[in-house]
Design an enzyme around this catalytic site. Structure first.
Site, PDB file in Angstrom:
ATOM      1  N   ARG A  56      -6.553 -20.571   6.696  1.00 14.91           N
ATOM      2  CA  ARG A  56      -6.780 -21.934   7.201  1.00 14.91           C
ATOM      3  C   ARG A  56      -8.154 -22.439   6.795  1.00 14.91           C
ATOM      4  O   ARG A  56      -8.327 -23.591   6.392  1.00 14.91           O
ATOM      5  CB  ARG A  56      -6.657 -21.963   8.732  1.00 14.91           C
TER       6      ARG A  56
ATOM      7  N   LYS B  70      -8.127   0.660  -5.384  1.00 21.11           N
ATOM      8  CA  LYS B  70      -9.331   0.093  -4.765  1.00 21.11           C
ATOM      9  C   LYS B  70     -10.607   0.810  -5.195  1.00 21.11           C
ATOM     10  O   LYS B  70     -10.652   2.044  -5.235  1.00 21.11           O
ATOM     11  CB  LYS B  70      -9.220   0.216  -3.233  1.00 21.11           C
TER      12      LYS B  70
ATOM     13  N   ASP C 259       0.849  -1.200   0.000  1.00 20.12           N
ATOM     14  CA  ASP C 259       0.000   0.000   0.000  1.00 20.12           C
ATOM     15  C   ASP C 259       0.878   1.241   0.000  1.00 20.12           C
ATOM     16  O   ASP C 259       1.799   1.352   0.814  1.00 20.12           O
ATOM     17  CB  ASP C 259      -0.847   0.050   1.280  1.00 20.12           C
TER      18      ASP C 259
ATOM     19  N   GLY D  26      -5.197  -2.658   8.676  1.00 16.48           N
ATOM     20  CA  GLY D  26      -4.956  -1.512   9.544  1.00 16.48           C
ATOM     21  C   GLY D  26      -4.862  -1.857  11.016  1.00 16.48           C
ATOM     22  O   GLY D  26      -4.833  -0.981  11.863  1.00 16.48           O
TER      23      GLY D  26
ATOM     24  N   GLY E 238      -0.261  -3.651   3.941  1.00 17.65           N
ATOM     25  CA  GLY E 238      -0.915  -2.351   3.927  1.00 17.65           C
ATOM     26  C   GLY E 238      -0.191  -1.373   4.822  1.00 17.65           C
ATOM     27  O   GLY E 238       0.910  -0.924   4.529  1.00 17.65           O
ATOM     28  N   SER E 239      -0.792  -1.100   5.973  1.00 17.31           N
ATOM     29  CA  SER E 239      -0.259  -0.098   6.886  1.00 17.31           C
ATOM     30  C   SER E 239       1.078  -0.526   7.482  1.00 17.31           C
ATOM     31  O   SER E 239       1.837   0.316   7.960  1.00 17.31           O
ATOM     32  CB  SER E 239      -1.260   0.124   8.010  1.00 17.31           C
TER      33      SER E 239
ATOM     34  N   GLY F 179      -3.066  -7.247   8.084  1.00 20.86           N
ATOM     35  CA  GLY F 179      -2.416  -7.456   9.370  1.00 20.86           C
ATOM     36  C   GLY F 179      -0.951  -7.826   9.335  1.00 20.86           C
ATOM     37  O   GLY F 179      -0.324  -7.943  10.386  1.00 20.86           O
TER      38      GLY F 179
END
Lengths: 303, 204
Positions: free
Chosen positions: A174, A90, A33, A162, A244-245, A223
Site C-alpha cells: 500500500r 539468498k 521457499d 516466517g 516462504g514458510s 507472511g
C-alpha cells in the site's frame, strides 16, 4: 531449412533488459521457499514458477536464532539438478562474496535478503557488477528505488517472513502504491524535491512518475499462508507472490502449494479462491507482528 | 466474432501478459487477456506469452483451456507464441517435464531452456525474414530453440550456435501459427507483433 543470412551482433549477457525481463516472465506466478530437492519437486509439481533454495525456512530461522547465512552450495546444486524451473538463492545484505558464490553456482536470481543476518550495516551489494539478476526487499518507494539504483532487477515487499501474517506485506505494498500515485500528480518542479525526500535518484523518480509503476517487476513477500492471502496481495498490486514458510510449515504442503498457485492466477475470482481454500488442512500457526520485538523485525534490516 | 476488427487475446494464466497487450495495442490491434474457455471463444486470435511453460501447461489443463485451445488451433485460429508460448505450440518437446503437455500445432521439436540458465540469457540483433533489412533485437531468457522442423514449417530467424558452425532456429511459422524463442514484447520494437496482426487480418 531456410538460408537466412546470419549477421548477428555479438550476443550480450547480463544486460538490464535480460535481467529485468527474467522477472517479467515470473509474473502471475508463485515462488516457493524449499530446503531440499524433495520439496523443490513438490513445488514444481504444484505449478511454482521458481523456487527459492535455502537451508532453513524463515519460521525456523526465527526459532533457531543465531546468524543466518547463505546456504550450503551442495544443497543449492541438488535443488538446481532436481527441477527444471528457475532456482533463486539468498545472500546476506552487503555480502557480495556470498553473491559471487551464488552466481558461480548458476542460480537464476539472487535475493539480497533481510531474512539472513546482514553483513554490512551501511551498504548493499553493487548489483550491477553481476550477470545474475537480483531481487531486493523494500518497505516503501524510496527504498525500492535505492535498490534499483544499486542494480536490483526485481523488487519485493519485506513482509515479516516466517510469521504467517500478511499485515506487514500489505503495509509495504500500500505504501509503495500510494507513493507512486502521489508522484503521478506532481509536476516537473516538484519531482526534484520528491527525489530528495524519497532519498532516491531523480532519474528513477521521474521514470516512476511517467510510468505509474516501478521500472521493474514488484512481487509480494512475507507472511502469505493461504490462497486468499496470495489473492489479496495481487489485488493490492503485487505482480506475483513469494511464499516462504507458509507452504512447508503447513499440514499438506502439496495441496496448499497448488491451491496458492490457482488463487494467484485467478486472484479476482472469489469462487475459484473459495474452491482452492477448501480442505487444505492446517495452515502454519503464525505470529502476531505487534508482539515481535523490534530487534526481531526483519523489515528494519536494509537501508 | 466481428468481421471488421479482429480481437486478439493474450493467454493470461501466467507470464508477461501486460507487455504483449501493450505491444499489440501499439500494432493497432484490439487485445484483451484470456484465462477461461469462455473468454477464448470470444477472441479471433491468441498470443501465448513468455512465462514458465510447466506452470502455464498445468493451469491450462486444470482450468479446461487446453482442449478448447487445441480445437481452435486445429480450426485455423492464428496463434503467436513467445518463449514458453513457443514450447506450447510445439508438437514435440525435449527437456520438458515428463507429464508436460503442449497445445501443439507446429510440426517442430523444441528444446526447453536450450540456451542455458539465466546467466547465459542474452540479447542480440537478429535478421528476421519478412521484416526488412533492419534486424530485430532478440531478447533470449532461459530460452528454448527449435531442434528440428517438419516440411511446411518456414524458418524466419536463426542465431549462430555458440559451439560450432551450425545455427539455431529461433523463429518459425506454419500456416497461421507463429513462434519465437525470444521476446519482442520486451524491446519496444513492435514489428513482430505487427507481422502477427497482419497474419490475423489475412486469416480473418
Amino acid at each position: 531449412m531456410s538460408t537466412t543470412p546470419i549477421t548477428a551482433d555479438q550476443p550480450q549477457i547480463g544486460t538490464a533488459r535480460v535481467k529485468r525481463g527474467m522477472a517479467e516472465q515470473l509474473k502471475g506466478g508463485v515462488i516457493m521457499d524449499v530446503v531440499n530437492a524433495e520439496q523443490a519437486k513438490i513445488a514444481e509439481d504444484a505449478g511454482a514458477v521458481a523456487v527459492m533454495a535455502l537451508e532453513r525456512v524463515p519460521a525456523d530461522i526465527r526459532k533457531d536464532g543465531g546468524v543466518a547465512r547463505m546456504s550450503d552450495p551442495n544443497m543449492i546444486e541438488e535443488i538446481i539438478a532436481a527441477v527444471s524451473i528457475p532456482v533463486m538463492a539468498k545472500s546476506r545484505i552487503g555480502h557480495f562474496v556470498e553473491a559471487q558464490v551464488l552466481q558461480s553456482l548458476g542460480v537464476d536470481y539472487i535475493d539480497e535478503s533481510e531474512v539472513l543476518t546482514p553483513a554490512d550495516e551501511v551498504n548493499h551489494s553493487d548489483k550491477w557488477a553481476f550477470t545474475t539478476p537480483f531481487v531486493c526487499g523494500a518497505t516503501n518507494l524510496g527504498e525500492a528505488l535505492r535498490r534499483i539504483a544499486e542494480g536490483a532487477a526485481m523488487i519485493r515487499s519485506k513482509g515479516e517472513a516466517g510469521t504467517g501474517n500478511v499485515v506487514e506485506a500489505v503495509r509495504h505494498l500500500r505504501q509503495i502504491k500510494n507513493e507512486i500515485a502521489k508522484l503521478r500528480g506532481f509536476d516537473n518542479n516538484e519531482l526534484y524535491a520528491a527525489a530528495k525526500e524519497l532519498r532516491a535518484p531523480y532519474e528513477l523518480v521521474k521514470e516512476v512518475a511517467e510510468l505509474g509503476k516501478l521500472p521493474v517487476v514488484l512481487f509480494s513477500a512475507g507472511g502469505v499462508a493461504t490462497p486468499a492471502d496470495a489473492a489479496l496481495m495481487r489485488q493490492l498490486g503485487a505482480e506475483g507472490v513469494f511464499v516462504g514458510s507458509g507452504i512447508f510449515k503447513s499440514g499438506d504442503p502439496a495441496k496448499r502449494a497448488a491451491a496458492i498457485v490457482k488463487a494467484t492466477t485467478f486472484y479476482d475470482d472469489p469462487k475459484i479462491i473459495a474452491d482452492a481454500s477448501r480442505n487444505l488442512g492446517e495452515a502454519m500457526v503464525g505470529i502476531n507482528c505487534d508482539t515481535l520485538p523490534e530487534t526481531e523485525r526483519y523489515a528494519n534490516r536494509g537501508w | 466474432m466481428s468481421t471488421n476488427n479482429p480481437v486478439i487475446g493474450v493467454l493470461a494464466l501466467q507470464g508477461d501478459v501486460r507487455e504483449h497487450l501493450i505491444a499489440l495495442a501499439a500494432a493497432d490491434a484490439l487485445a484483451r487477456p484470456v484465462r477461461r474457455a469462455e473468454e477464448l471463444a470470444e477472441v479471433d486470435a491468441l498470443v501465448i506469452p513468455g512465462g514458465e511453460s510447466t506452470t502455464m501447461s498445468k493451469l491450462a489443463l486444470l482450468f479446461g483451456v487446453m482442449d478448447p485451445l487445441r480445437e481452435r488451433v486445429a480450426a485455423g485460429m492464428p496463434v503467436y507464441g513467445t518463449c514458453a508460448g513457443m514450447i506450447m505450440l510445439a508438437d514435440k518437446i525435449l527437456d520438458g517435464r515428463d507429464d508436460q503437455e503442449t497445445v501443439g500445432g507446429i510440426d517442430m521439436t523444441v528444446r526447453r531452456n536450450a540456451f542455458g540458465r539465466q546467466n547465459e540469457s542474452f540479447e542480440s540483433a537478429i535478421p528476421f525474414q519478412g521484416l526488412g533489412d533492419e534486424p530485430v533485437n532478440g531478447v533470449f531468457i532461459r530460452a528454448p530453440w527449435v531442434e528440428s522442423v517438419g516440411e511446411g514449417v518456414q524458418v524466419l530467424a536463426e542465431v549462430p550456435a555458440a559451439d560450432g558452425p551450425d545455427s539455431r532456429i529461433v523463429a518459425v511459422r506454419q500456416g497461421n501459427l507463429l513462434a519465437t524463442s525470444f521476446h519482442p514484447e520486451l524491446t519496444g520494437d513492435h514489428r513482430v507483433h505487427a507481422y502477427f496482426v497482419a497474419m490475423v487480418e489475412n486469416a480473418h
